[in-house]
Design a protein around this motif. Structure first.
Motif, PDB file in Angstrom:
ATOM      1  N   GLY A 138       0.825  -1.204   0.000  1.00  0.00           N
ATOM      2  CA  GLY A 138       0.000   0.000   0.000  1.00  0.00           C
ATOM      3  C   GLY A 138       0.857   1.250   0.000  1.00  0.00           C
ATOM      4  N   ALA A 139       0.622   2.121  -0.968  1.00  0.00           N
ATOM      5  CA  ALA A 139       1.448   3.320  -1.111  1.00  0.00           C
ATOM      6  C   ALA A 139       1.435   4.188   0.142  1.00  0.00           C
ATOM      7  N   ASP A 140       0.299   4.229   0.842  1.00  0.00           N
ATOM      8  CA  ASP A 140       0.194   5.091   2.021  1.00  0.00           C
ATOM      9  C   ASP A 140       1.078   4.628   3.173  1.00  0.00           C
ATOM     10  N   ASN A 141       1.531   3.379   3.119  1.00  0.00           N
ATOM     11  CA  ASN A 141       2.390   2.834   4.177  1.00  0.00           C
ATOM     12  C   ASN A 141       3.867   2.849   3.806  1.00  0.00           C
ATOM     13  N   LEU A 142       4.165   3.239   2.573  1.00  0.00           N
ATOM     14  CA  LEU A 142       5.504   3.017   2.026  1.00  0.00           C
ATOM     15  C   LEU A 142       6.385   4.260   2.145  1.00  0.00           C
ATOM     16  N   ALA A 143       7.491   4.114   2.850  1.00  0.00           N
ATOM     17  CA  ALA A 143       8.446   5.211   2.975  1.00  0.00           C
ATOM     18  C   ALA A 143       9.361   5.297   1.773  1.00  0.00           C
ATOM     19  N   ALA A 144       9.855   4.149   1.297  1.00  0.00           N
ATOM     20  CA  ALA A 144      10.883   4.173   0.256  1.00  0.00           C
ATOM     21  C   ALA A 144      10.871   2.911  -0.578  1.00  0.00           C
ATOM     22  N   VAL A 145      11.288   3.084  -1.809  1.00  0.00           N
ATOM     23  CA  VAL A 145      11.667   1.993  -2.700  1.00  0.00           C
ATOM     24  C   VAL A 145      13.167   2.118  -2.911  1.00  0.00           C
ATOM     25  N   ILE A 146      13.896   1.024  -2.717  1.00  0.00           N
ATOM     26  CA  ILE A 146      15.339   1.052  -2.912  1.00  0.00           C
ATOM     27  C   ILE A 146      15.729   0.021  -3.957  1.00  0.00           C
ATOM     28  N   ILE A 147      16.597   0.432  -4.874  1.00  0.00           N
ATOM     29  CA  ILE A 147      17.003  -0.465  -5.946  1.00  0.00           C
ATOM     30  C   ILE A 147      18.403  -0.093  -6.433  1.00  0.00           C
ATOM     31  N   GLU A 148      19.150  -1.102  -6.834  1.00  0.00           N
ATOM     32  CA  GLU A 148      20.414  -0.883  -7.535  1.00  0.00           C
ATOM     33  C   GLU A 148      20.070  -0.689  -9.023  1.00  0.00           C
ATOM     34  N   PRO A 149      20.425   0.450  -9.625  1.00  0.00           N
ATOM     35  CA  PRO A 149      20.086   0.643 -11.038  1.00  0.00           C
ATOM     36  C   PRO A 149      20.620  -0.483 -11.924  1.00  0.00           C
ATOM     37  N   ILE A 150      21.830  -0.947 -11.639  1.00  0.00           N
ATOM     38  CA  ILE A 150      22.342  -2.205 -12.176  1.00  0.00           C
ATOM     39  C   ILE A 150      22.748  -3.025 -10.973  1.00  0.00           C
ATOM     40  N   GLN A 151      22.175  -4.193 -10.830  1.00  0.00           N
ATOM     41  CA  GLN A 151      22.431  -4.958  -9.615  1.00  0.00           C
ATOM     42  C   GLN A 151      23.868  -5.442  -9.562  1.00  0.00           C
ATOM     43  N   GLY A 152      24.381  -5.574  -8.347  1.00  0.00           N
ATOM     44  CA  GLY A 152      25.740  -6.032  -8.133  1.00  0.00           C
ATOM     45  C   GLY A 152      25.795  -7.518  -7.860  1.00  0.00           C
ATOM     46  N   GLU A 153      25.761  -7.877  -6.588  1.00  0.00           N
ATOM     47  CA  GLU A 153      25.852  -9.280  -6.192  1.00  0.00           C
ATOM     48  C   GLU A 153      24.746 -10.126  -6.822  1.00  0.00           C
ATOM     49  N   GLY A 154      23.620  -9.514  -7.129  1.00  0.00           N
ATOM     50  CA  GLY A 154      22.498 -10.252  -7.721  1.00  0.00           C
ATOM     51  C   GLY A 154      22.760 -10.762  -9.113  1.00  0.00           C
ATOM     52  N   GLY A 155      23.831 -10.296  -9.766  1.00  0.00           N
ATOM     53  CA  GLY A 155      24.172 -10.832 -11.078  1.00  0.00           C
ATOM     54  C   GLY A 155      24.330  -9.803 -12.169  1.00  0.00           C
ATOM     55  N   PHE A 156      24.584  -8.548 -11.798  1.00  0.00           N
ATOM     56  CA  PHE A 156      24.757  -7.481 -12.794  1.00  0.00           C
ATOM     57  C   PHE A 156      23.549  -7.410 -13.732  1.00  0.00           C
ATOM     58  N   ILE A 157      22.392  -7.578 -13.155  1.00  0.00           N
ATOM     59  CA  ILE A 157      21.151  -7.549 -13.942  1.00  0.00           C
ATOM     60  C   ILE A 157      20.851  -6.118 -14.342  1.00  0.00           C
TER      61      ILE A 157
END
Length: 449
Positions: free
Chosen positions: A222-241
């Motif tokens: 729910g957007a009303d409960n959400l403080a932040a979205v965090i993301i790596e623009p290009i992922q690192g350990e996840g596989g350079f996605i």
């Protein structure tokens, strides 16, 4: 002259060559590894079984005289090159002046100068402020604190395959169980996960992948409960996605429309690594907050949160900080590094490295269907290894190729949720000849496995 009496000097003065004097590990390196096994907690692992004694340009030299080609940069840290002369000079001068006062007690110029540089360099021309810390995980924790304080909300959304650190909150944000989370819970509350755009595996366009993620966020958080979205623009350990075009833009637009703070974790992708000063620029997005570390200070511990001034100022005085945050020696290294990024053509060099890496790896891919995907930008490139019949991740092959390459004197790192990705993160100071030789060794390792 023996290694005992040889005055090893790091930096670009080192011979830029792959040289194997002994098997790896050699006897002196093995001595250190034996001591490590007795003295260091077993949870602290290592990838390359050597005792490093010098590094510079594109090589790391061990205690046995072996010179290894460095395609890892200490996990994207020594982007300006190990022991860069300007960094060394700046650090030496600062050490001679003073080593610590605690910025929260007695402020000093270099902390403010680093903040000014980050405010200028990070994406967007809006008014910004920065706060300095020690590690990427610290930066992420503080970015979440700031977002929660600003919005008055608690929930945070991270994405599949994410890596954000090893502290309690950042373990909750991190997706991969082993080795980062297993047995270390319970984790911080109010952390939720959304599906990432993963073009090689989901086949979705950026907008479609974003719609899927947003639908889940709206229904489960729910957007009303959400403080932040965090993301790596290009992922690192996840596989350079690398997310499909339009994915990040749609997520940013949704955040703006709903008063959610968008945090770009640029700890691994920042500071020229991707052929832009920050990876966010490649996608045309302007984050509300940016977290940085790794390449910022050429190996000295420094991290930062930089963002919109109104968001950064939401926290009460004393709510941010730490005894060592923005240490003057690390700040001196950062200022010298930033000067190198801006004035030594390193952004352009990252682009050149990326073209060479992608070209060579795609040639290999044509000849070997076990390379399922080649992706990335600049000097942040990955090869994903798969079963050529089913497309299933092949972690065994990946580990074997990396182990063989290391034994032949080339430092490569694996990553990926499934452990089936080799990532290439060479120093931006590496020469083409050395880089090509490193790739030759990786190609031979693949052929042998």
């Amino acid at each position: 002259m023996s290694l005992d009496t040889l005055p090893l000097v790091g930096g670009p003065s080192l011979a830029q060559e792959r040289r194997l004097v002994t098997a790896i590990p050699g006897p002196r390196s093995q001595e250190l590894l034996d001591r490590k096994a007795v003295a260091v907690a077993s949870g602290v692992g290592h990838t390359v079984p050597i005792q490093a004694v010098a590094a510079g340009g594109g090589v790391v030299v061990d205690a046995d005289g072996n010179s290894l080609i460095d395609l890892g940069s200490g996990i994207a840290v020594t982007s300006v090159g190990n022991a860069h002369p300007a960094v060394v000079k700046a650090v030496q001068e600062q050490v001679a002046a003073f080593t610590h006062t605690c910025f929260m007690i007695s402020p000093y110029d270099s902390y403010v100068a680093v903040a000014e540089a980050l405010n200028r360099l990070t994406p967007g021309d809006h008014e910004k402020k920065s706060a300095l810390f020690n590690s990427g995980a610290e930066a992420v924790e503080n970015a979440v604190k700031i977002a929660r304080k600003f919005t008055g909300r608690q929930a945070v959304v991270a994405f599949d395959h994410a890596y954000h650190g090893r502290t309690n909150l950042t373990m909750a944000l991190t997706a991969k169980n082993m080795p980062y989370k297993s047995g270390f819970g319970p984790f911080a509350a109010e952390v939720y996960r959304a599906p990432l755009s993963y073009p090689f595996r989901d086949g979705l366009s950026g907008p479609d992948a974003a719609a899927k993620a947003i639908s889940l966020i709206e229904k489960q958080v729910g957007a009303d409960n959400l403080a932040a979205v965090i993301i790596e623009p290009i992922q690192g350990e996840g596989g350079f996605i690398v997310p499909a075009d339009g994915f990040l833009n749609a997520i940013v637009d949704w955040c703006r429309a709903n008063g959610v703070v968008f945090i770009a974790d640029e700890v691994q992708s920042g500071f020229a690594r991707t052929g832009a000063m920050f990876a966010s620029e490649l996608f045309g997005i302007v984050p509300d907050l940016v977290t940085t570390a790794k390449g910022i200070a050429a190996g000295l511990p420094l991290a930062a949160v930089t963002g919109r001034a109104d968001i950064m100022d939401a926290t009460h005085t004393g709510g941010l900080g730490g005894t060592y945050g923005g240490n003057p020696i690390a700040c001196a290294a950062a200022l010298a590094s930033i000067d190198a990024f801006e004035n030594e053509g390193l952004v352009e060099r990252a682009q050149q490295i990326g073209e060479l890496l992608k070209g060579r790896l795609r040639e290999l891919q044509k000849a070997d269907p076990r390379i399922g995907d080649v992706r990335g930008h600049g000097a942040m490139i990955a090869a994903e290894f798969v079963d050529p019949t089913t497309g299933a991740p092949d972690a065994t092959l990946t580990a074997s190729v990396a182990k063989t390459a290391i034994a032949e004197g080339v430092i490569v790192l694996t990553c990926g949720t499934y452990g089936n990705v080799i990532r290439f993160l060479p120093p931006l100071t590496i020469g083409d000849e050395l880089l090509n030789e490193g790739l030759d060794v990786v190609a031979a390792a693949l052929a042998r496995n």
